[in-house]
Design a protein around this motif. Structure first.
Motif, short mmCIF file in Angstrom:
data_model
loop_
_atom_site.label_atom_id
_atom_site.label_comp_id
_atom_site.label_asym_id
_atom_site.label_seq_id
_atom_site.Cartn_x
_atom_site.Cartn_y
_atom_site.Cartn_z
N LEU A 91 -6.98 43.19 -37.12
CA LEU A 91 -7.22 41.77 -36.82
C LEU A 91 -8.09 41.63 -35.58
CD1 LEU A 91 -3.58 40.58 -37.46
CD2 LEU A 91 -5.58 39.65 -38.62
N LEU A 92 -7.67 42.30 -34.49
CA LEU A 92 -8.45 42.26 -33.27
C LEU A 92 -9.12 43.62 -33.07
CD1 LEU A 92 -6.13 40.38 -30.74
CD2 LEU A 92 -8.14 39.49 -31.93
N PRO A 93 -10.30 43.62 -32.54
CA PRO A 93 -11.03 44.88 -32.32
C PRO A 93 -10.48 45.61 -31.09
CG PRO A 93 -12.30 43.05 -31.47
CD PRO A 93 -11.08 42.45 -32.11
N PRO A 94 -10.90 46.84 -30.87
CA PRO A 94 -10.39 47.61 -29.72
C PRO A 94 -10.72 46.99 -28.36
CG PRO A 94 -11.77 48.98 -31.15
CD PRO A 94 -11.78 47.62 -31.72
N ALA A 99 -15.96 25.17 -35.33
CA ALA A 99 -16.05 25.52 -33.90
C ALA A 99 -14.68 25.94 -33.36
CB ALA A 99 -16.64 24.37 -33.08
N CYS A 100 -13.92 26.68 -34.17
CA CYS A 100 -12.58 27.10 -33.75
C CYS A 100 -12.64 28.35 -32.89
CB CYS A 100 -11.69 27.35 -34.96
SG CYS A 100 -12.16 28.81 -35.92
N GLY A 101 -13.74 29.08 -32.96
CA GLY A 101 -13.90 30.26 -32.12
C GLY A 101 -13.23 31.51 -32.65
N ALA A 102 -12.65 31.45 -33.85
CA ALA A 102 -11.95 32.63 -34.38
C ALA A 102 -12.90 33.82 -34.50
CB ALA A 102 -11.32 32.31 -35.74
N CYS A 103 -14.12 33.56 -34.97
CA CYS A 103 -15.08 34.66 -35.16
C CYS A 103 -15.39 35.37 -33.85
CB CYS A 103 -16.35 34.15 -35.82
SG CYS A 103 -17.13 32.79 -34.95
N GLY A 150 -16.94 43.03 -40.47
CA GLY A 150 -16.40 42.07 -41.44
C GLY A 150 -15.23 41.25 -40.93
N ARG A 151 -14.87 41.39 -39.66
CA ARG A 151 -13.71 40.65 -39.14
C ARG A 151 -13.96 39.14 -39.14
NH1 ARG A 151 -13.44 45.18 -35.58
NH2 ARG A 151 -11.42 46.22 -35.64
N CYS A 152 -15.19 38.72 -38.78
CA CYS A 152 -15.44 37.29 -38.62
C CYS A 152 -15.27 36.55 -39.94
CB CYS A 152 -16.81 37.04 -38.00
SG CYS A 152 -18.17 37.84 -38.85
N GLN A 153 -15.73 37.16 -41.03
CA GLN A 153 -15.59 36.44 -42.29
C GLN A 153 -14.14 36.45 -42.78
OE1 GLN A 153 -18.64 39.11 -43.87
NE2 GLN A 153 -17.59 38.85 -45.80
N GLU A 154 -13.38 37.45 -42.34
CA GLU A 154 -11.96 37.45 -42.68
C GLU A 154 -11.22 36.37 -41.88
OE1 GLU A 154 -9.90 41.32 -43.95
OE2 GLU A 154 -9.27 41.02 -41.86
N ALA A 155 -11.71 36.11 -40.64
CA ALA A 155 -11.01 35.17 -39.76
C ALA A 155 -11.45 33.73 -39.96
CB ALA A 155 -11.24 35.57 -38.30
N CYS A 156 -12.62 33.52 -40.55
CA CYS A 156 -13.19 32.17 -40.57
C CYS A 156 -12.45 31.23 -41.53
CB CYS A 156 -14.67 32.22 -40.96
SG CYS A 156 -15.43 30.59 -40.96
N PRO A 157 -11.87 30.13 -41.01
CA PRO A 157 -11.17 29.18 -41.88
C PRO A 157 -12.13 28.37 -42.74
CG PRO A 157 -11.17 28.37 -39.63
CD PRO A 157 -11.81 29.73 -39.60
N ALA A 158 -13.41 28.34 -42.37
CA ALA A 158 -14.38 27.60 -43.17
C ALA A 158 -15.04 28.50 -44.21
CB ALA A 158 -15.45 26.99 -42.26
N GLY A 159 -14.64 29.76 -44.22
CA GLY A 159 -15.18 30.69 -45.21
C GLY A 159 -16.64 31.06 -44.97
N ILE A 160 -17.07 30.95 -43.72
CA ILE A 160 -18.46 31.35 -43.43
C ILE A 160 -18.55 32.87 -43.47
CG2 ILE A 160 -20.29 31.35 -41.69
CD1 ILE A 160 -19.23 28.59 -40.80
#
Lengths: 279, 340
Positions: B56-59, B235-239, B316-326
């Motif tokens: 989920l989170l990188p090193p 603009a949730c900042g998850a990525c 590939g973490r950002c697309q896994e985290a993105c609630p908007a499916g970006i």
């Protein structure tokens, strides 16, 4: 060494310069302490000033003269500055820096120096002005164009009086709202009007500009019409500096750190930053 | 390069030996097919998820802490804080994360060293782990599917044994703490390793064409894709939180009732509206599309200009985290196509 750790300092004195603007004198607790860059500041550089419990904010250094204090000219406008204005003398603050590139004084050598200040923008340009006066023989003409809303808002009045009387520089004031009891001779209007009628040697003039963002576009346009070179026109940019060392990301303009690569950018650089300041 | 093999059944024993000297961190399941780096001590070696694709989170969470104290202050002044110097070992980083680490290692060493980051970093041993891609990996697009160096040890899973590359003296030292478990590499091991690379190579093909991407983006900064993204992004900042190379942080004071307190820093995101706000409520990128564009330009244009490589490592973490499916791959491909 931790560059993010402020050095303890004391605000030893402050005096009002205008409504909501004051000059703060600060002194490091350790007189032998040096900032992270390990050298004295250059005109146009800034420091990060901490007020314990409120936070930290960037302020440009407003003098080049070697005095016993660090002088910052500050307007009451955000949370850090609001608290700062409430503090009594001899209270603890923190200092980091100096940071940023500053104005390229070496590039100005042998050239006419045109300083264009709007409002509080006089603060960093005062350090350029003092530097040129200190090394007067190295520079050509020195011209200060200083714009303000009302003369009551004029900063560094003693300096202004001295500068106006001095033969070492030309001072042109632009006041938008003149009043009957105004002290200084001034044009009515904004800095642009003064700039329009200035006689400049296009290929031998370097301009340094600091003021509110709305001033930059029109000033850039006038300097372009006067055929100044874009690599000889320097703007100081205000952004949200937090770390001062190019890491935290907040002050990025087109992904360049205003705190490290700036705050001074030439009109040529500003173009590549997507700032509409083509000169 | 110094190489060894280790039988699979000895991995647990080896990690136990490492544990004597280091706080060992391993990838473990976090449920729902997701993974995270977690202390071996709390899980046991049976929790080690060798098959994981991404955490989920990188090193970066071990070096740039999500929140930490920069210094303390009281009536007497500002005081430094000690950074815990306990050595630790990160086991199982994939090449993309090693690339990410290399990027932020460099970032936090110039123009000034970030002392907290660097002191944690020099106390860490890094053990890489070969991987196979899932549908979200796009390391082959970003050319980060392999790495030369940047680790102390690197493990390639050959089935019943691991093929191990030693990348540093510290890694060599680690092997020699349990030398009896390791075997010298013979031709058969080398053949199997090369065969594994061969198999893996065929699973790793670029997903989209990113040739000239930086040039295309720079030539057409007003591409319509940024407005479309601005409309989709929350603009949730998850990525940015899950990105191995996003390093922005915010500095603020936490105050006690007696006026003393701590100056802290916390992960921040350039996608947040207040990120660039200055006194007087002035914003410079108040449009969401400007902020999204700023982030992509940093990764794909400015970082390339500065370091001759993209700051995206294709994890590939950002697309896994993105609630908007970006999905960053499709963003890159749309930018590439529509701006060309």
């Amino acid at each position: 060494m931790n560059v993010l750790l402020p050095l303890s300092a004391h605000m030893v004195h402050h005096r009002k310069l205008a409504q909501d603007v004051a000059l703060f004198q600060l002194q490091l607790d350790d007189p032998f302490a040096i900032g992270p860059s390990g050298e004295n500041h250059r005109p146009g550089q800034f420091v990060m000033l901490s007020v314990p419990g409120v936070g930290e904010a960037p302020f440009s250094i407003c003098h080049a003269a070697h005095i016993d204090y660090l002088e910052l000219c500050i307007r009451r406008t955000g949370s850090v500055t609001r608290r700062l204005f409430e503090l009594g003398e001899n209270t603890l603050v923190g200092l980091r820096g100096p940071f940023g590139n500053g104005f390229p004084m070496e590039k100005m050598v042998g050239k006419d120096v045109l300083l264009i200040a709007g409002g509080l923008g006089l603060a960093p340009l005062r350090s350029v002005l003092q530097y040129v006066l200190q090394h007067r023989e190295s520079y050509g003409r020195l011209i200060l164009v200083y714009g303000m809303g009302r003369q009551a808002e004029a900063l560094f009045r003693e300096d202004l009086e001295y500068w106006i009387d001095s033969t070492k520089l030309d001072v042109c004031l632009a006041v938008e709202h003149p009043a009957p009891k105004d002290l200084f001779p001034a044009d009515t209007g904004h800095v642009g009007m003064v700039l329009e009628r200035l006689e400049l040697t296009a290929d031998n003039t370097v301009a340094a500009i600091c003021g509110p963002p709305v001033m930059y576009g029109p000033v850039a346009k006038i300097l372009r019409s006067k055929r100044l070179y874009p690599e000889n026109v320097f703007f100081s940019f205000e952004r949200r500096m937090e770390c001062g060392i190019g890491h935290c990301g907040h002050c990025a303009i087109s992904c360049r750190s205003t705190c490290q690569d700036g705050p001074v950018f030439s009109a040529w650089e500003a173009r590549s930053l997507g700032e509409p300041l083509e000169v | 390069m110094e190489t060894f093999t280790l039988y699979r059944e000895h991995l647990g024993q080896f990690l136990d030996v490492c544990q004597e000297q280091f706080r060992v961190q391993i990838p473990v399941s976090a449920g729902d097919g997701r993974y995270r780096f977690s202390p071996l001590a709390g899980h046991g070696v049976e929790a080690l998820a060798l098959e994981y694709h991404r955490t989920l989170l990188p090193p970066k969470k071990y070096f740039l802490l999500p929140e930490e104290t920069i210094c303390t202050f009281d009536q007497k002044g500002y005081h430094p804080v000690e950074v815990a110097e306990e050595p630790f070992l990160l086991f199982g980083l994939h090449p993309c994360d090693l690339h990410g680490l290399r990027i932020i290692d460099q970032f936090f060493s110039t123009p000034y060293a970030d002392s907290a980051y660097q002191s944690r970093r020099k106390n860490a041993l890094i053990v890489g782990l070969g991987c196979l891609p899932d549908d979200k990996c796009f390391c082959a697009t970003m050319n980060t599917q392999q790495i030369m160096g940047g680790y102390d040890l690197f493990f390639w899973d050959l089935g019943e044994r691991f093929y191990i590359q030693v990348g540093s003296e510290a890694g060599h030292g680690l092997i020699h703490k349990a030398r009896e478990m390791f075997h010298d590499v013979v031709d058969e091991d080398r053949q199997d390793y090369l065969e594994t690379l061969y198999q893996r190579r065929h699973l790793l093909t670029p997903k989209v064409d990113v040739a000239d991407l930086s040039q295309i983006m720079e030539a057409n900064p007003d591409c319509a894709v940024w407005d479309e993204l601005g409309a989709a992004c929350f603009a949730c900042g998850a990525c940015t939180m899950v990105c191995p190379t996003c390093t922005c942080y915010d500095i603020f004071d936490r105050v006690e009732l007696d006026g003393s307190g701590r100056r802290c820093r916390q992960w921040d995101s350039c996608l947040f509206r207040d990120f660039d706000r200055i006194a007087g409520e002035v914003h410079f990128r108040s449009d969401r599309s400007d902020r999204v564009k700023n982030r992509f330009f940093h990764k794909e244009v400015v970082h390339v200009k500065q370091h001759q490589r993209s700051a995206c490592v294709g994890c590939g973490r950002c697309q896994e985290a993105c609630p908007a499916g970006i999905d960053v791959v499709s963003v890159l491909s749309r930018v590439h196509a529509s701006c060309a």
